[in-house]
Every structure is written in structure tokens, then in C-alpha cells.
Motif scaffolding. Structure first.
Motif, PDB file in Angstrom:
ATOM      1  N   PHE A 194       1.933  14.087  -9.360  1.00  0.00           N
ATOM      2  CA  PHE A 194       2.763  15.290  -9.306  1.00  0.00           C
ATOM      3  C   PHE A 194       3.456  15.528 -10.646  1.00  0.00           C
ATOM      4  N   SER A 195       3.979  14.465 -11.254  1.00  0.00           N
ATOM      5  CA  SER A 195       4.651  14.604 -12.556  1.00  0.00           C
ATOM      6  C   SER A 195       3.676  15.089 -13.624  1.00  0.00           C
ATOM      7  N   THR A 196       2.457  14.579 -13.605  1.00  0.00           N
ATOM      8  CA  THR A 196       1.441  15.000 -14.557  1.00  0.00           C
ATOM      9  C   THR A 196       1.108  16.473 -14.361  1.00  0.00           C
ATOM     10  N   PHE A 197       0.966  16.877 -13.118  1.00  0.00           N
ATOM     11  CA  PHE A 197       0.670  18.271 -12.801  1.00  0.00           C
ATOM     12  C   PHE A 197       1.774  19.189 -13.313  1.00  0.00           C
ATOM     13  N   VAL A 198       3.017  18.837 -13.045  1.00  0.00           N
ATOM     14  CA  VAL A 198       4.149  19.640 -13.502  1.00  0.00           C
ATOM     15  C   VAL A 198       4.185  19.682 -15.028  1.00  0.00           C
ATOM     16  N   SER A 199       3.895  18.554 -15.668  1.00  0.00           N
ATOM     17  CA  SER A 199       3.899  18.488 -17.129  1.00  0.00           C
ATOM     18  C   SER A 199       2.827  19.398 -17.727  1.00  0.00           C
ATOM     19  N   VAL A 200       1.638  19.403 -17.156  1.00  0.00           N
ATOM     20  CA  VAL A 200       0.553  20.240 -17.663  1.00  0.00           C
ATOM     21  C   VAL A 200       0.906  21.716 -17.504  1.00  0.00           C
ATOM     22  N   ILE A 201       1.426  22.090 -16.359  1.00  0.00           N
ATOM     23  CA  ILE A 201       1.808  23.485 -16.129  1.00  0.00           C
ATOM     24  C   ILE A 201       2.908  23.905 -17.106  1.00  0.00           C
ATOM     25  N   THR A 202       3.896  23.044 -17.309  1.00  0.00           N
ATOM     26  CA  THR A 202       4.990  23.342 -18.234  1.00  0.00           C
ATOM     27  C   THR A 202       4.467  23.508 -19.658  1.00  0.00           C
ATOM     28  N   PHE A 236       0.827  -1.199   0.000  1.00  0.00           N
ATOM     29  CA  PHE A 236       0.000   0.000   0.000  1.00  0.00           C
ATOM     30  C   PHE A 236       0.872   1.264   0.000  1.00  0.00           C
ATOM     31  N   ALA A 237       1.896   1.288   0.822  1.00  0.00           N
ATOM     32  CA  ALA A 237       2.783   2.450   0.908  1.00  0.00           C
ATOM     33  C   ALA A 237       3.485   2.691  -0.428  1.00  0.00           C
ATOM     34  N   VAL A 238       3.938   1.642  -1.094  1.00  0.00           N
ATOM     35  CA  VAL A 238       4.609   1.775  -2.391  1.00  0.00           C
ATOM     36  C   VAL A 238       3.641   2.283  -3.451  1.00  0.00           C
ATOM     37  N   VAL A 239       2.415   1.743  -3.451  1.00  0.00           N
ATOM     38  CA  VAL A 239       1.409   2.181  -4.427  1.00  0.00           C
ATOM     39  C   VAL A 239       1.073   3.653  -4.218  1.00  0.00           C
ATOM     40  N   VAL A 240       0.927   4.086  -2.974  1.00  0.00           N
ATOM     41  CA  VAL A 240       0.626   5.485  -2.683  1.00  0.00           C
ATOM     42  C   VAL A 240       1.778   6.381  -3.134  1.00  0.00           C
ATOM     43  N   LEU A 241       3.011   5.977  -2.859  1.00  0.00           N
ATOM     44  CA  LEU A 241       4.164   6.774  -3.281  1.00  0.00           C
ATOM     45  C   LEU A 241       4.252   6.887  -4.802  1.00  0.00           C
ATOM     46  N   ILE A 242       4.082   5.773  -5.487  1.00  0.00           N
ATOM     47  CA  ILE A 242       4.171   5.780  -6.951  1.00  0.00           C
ATOM     48  C   ILE A 242       3.041   6.608  -7.559  1.00  0.00           C
ATOM     49  N   SER A 243       1.808   6.431  -7.060  1.00  0.00           N
ATOM     50  CA  SER A 243       0.697   7.209  -7.621  1.00  0.00           C
ATOM     51  C   SER A 243       0.878   8.698  -7.299  1.00  0.00           C
ATOM     52  N   GLY A 244       1.421   9.042  -6.151  1.00  0.00           N
ATOM     53  CA  GLY A 244       1.707  10.439  -5.835  1.00  0.00           C
ATOM     54  C   GLY A 244       2.739  11.021  -6.781  1.00  0.00           C
ATOM     55  N   MET A 245       3.772  10.254  -7.101  1.00  0.00           N
ATOM     56  CA  MET A 245       4.791  10.719  -8.041  1.00  0.00           C
ATOM     57  C   MET A 245       4.197  10.922  -9.430  1.00  0.00           C
ATOM     58  N   ILE A 246       3.325  10.019  -9.842  1.00  0.00           N
ATOM     59  CA  ILE A 246       2.704  10.122 -11.169  1.00  0.00           C
ATOM     60  C   ILE A 246       1.798  11.353 -11.233  1.00  0.00           C
TER      61      ILE A 246
END
Length: 140
Positions: free
Chosen positions: A24-32, A12-22
Motif C-alpha cells: 500500500f505504501s509503495t502504491f501511494v508513493s508511486v501515485i504521489t 503468518f498474520a504479521v507477515v501478511v500485515l507488514i507486506s500489505g502495508m509495504i
């Protein structure tokens, strides 16, 4: 300190970390991407202004007329955006509905002219077609 105690909690902790990274990365990509689009738009607009200045300079256009051209373009750029939006929004509607929407949207603007007021009052269908053909002609 809190840490995963068994295998289910670790997964569960790994899934939460990976989905959080995804996320956040999507958010940064959209803003960029949005920033890049704004830059490209500004660059294109600046290039057009530079070409216009060059044209006016090459052809020795008077300073008075040059100022008039620049003021006109600054004032009418926003108005042109509204017409473009009209075209894009109304494109999906059936022709009859497009004409009716344009009639109601443009009648107050065009009503300031005596000929247009007379045409609207006396020949509403012709006025409706005129409003539509004006927008259709500006598409080309």
C-alpha cells in the motif's frame, strides 16, 4: 471472531500485515510521484508560456502576430512530442534500420510535396537519408 491460534498463524498474520502495508505504501508513493511529475511539467510549461508572453510584450509584437504565435505553439506542441518519441524509440536501432523505419513513417507526410514525391520516386536512397537527417538534425 477469527484470530491466530498458534505461533505459525501469528507469524503468518504479521507477515501478511507488514507486506500489505509495504504494498500500500509503495502504491501511494508511486501515485504521489506521478502527480508531482505532472505538476512539475505543467509548472515548466506555464513558465515557458509566461516568458513568451513577456518577450512578446517587451518587444511590442502586434496582437495579430501574438495570437498567431500562440495558436501555432498550441497546435504544434503535440506534433513535436511525436518527433521526440521517434528519436527516443529509434535511437537503439542500427542506422540502416532507423533510416528504413523513418522512410516508411515519413514518406506519406512528405509525399504531399511535388519535390519530395519526385525525390522519393527517383532517388529513394537519397530520400531515406533526407528523412533520417531531418530527425537527426532536430536532435540538436
Amino acid at each position: 471472531e477469527v484470530y491466530p491460534g498458534n505461533m505459525t498463524e501469528r507469524v503468518f498474520a504479521v507477515v501478511v500485515l507488514i507486506s500489505g502495508m509495504i504494498i500500500f505504501s509503495t502504491f501511494v508513493s508511486v501515485i504521489t510521484d506521478m502527480i508531482l511529475q505532472v505538476r512539475q511539467f505543467r509548472k515548466k510549461k506555464n513558465e515557458q508560456k509566461q516568458q513568451l508572453r513577456g518577450y512578446l510584450r517587451r518587444h511590442n509584437i502586434s496582437a495579430h502576430l501574438t495570437v498567431g504565435v500562440k495558436r501555432y505553439l498550441e497546435f504544434h506542441t503535440d506534433a513535436e512530442k511525436a518527433w521526440v518519441e521517434d528519436r527516443e524509440l529509434l535511437h537503439a536501432l542500427p542506422l540502416n534500420l532507423q533510416k528504413s523505419v523513418l522512410l516508411e513513417a515519413r514518406a506519406p507526410v512528405m509525399g504531399g510535396h511535388r519535390l519530395m514525391t519526385w525525390l522519393y520516386q527517383s532517388h529513394a536512397p537519397a530520400f531515406r537519408d533526407l528523412c533520417h537527417s531531418a530527425v537527426s538534425a532536430s536532435r540538436t
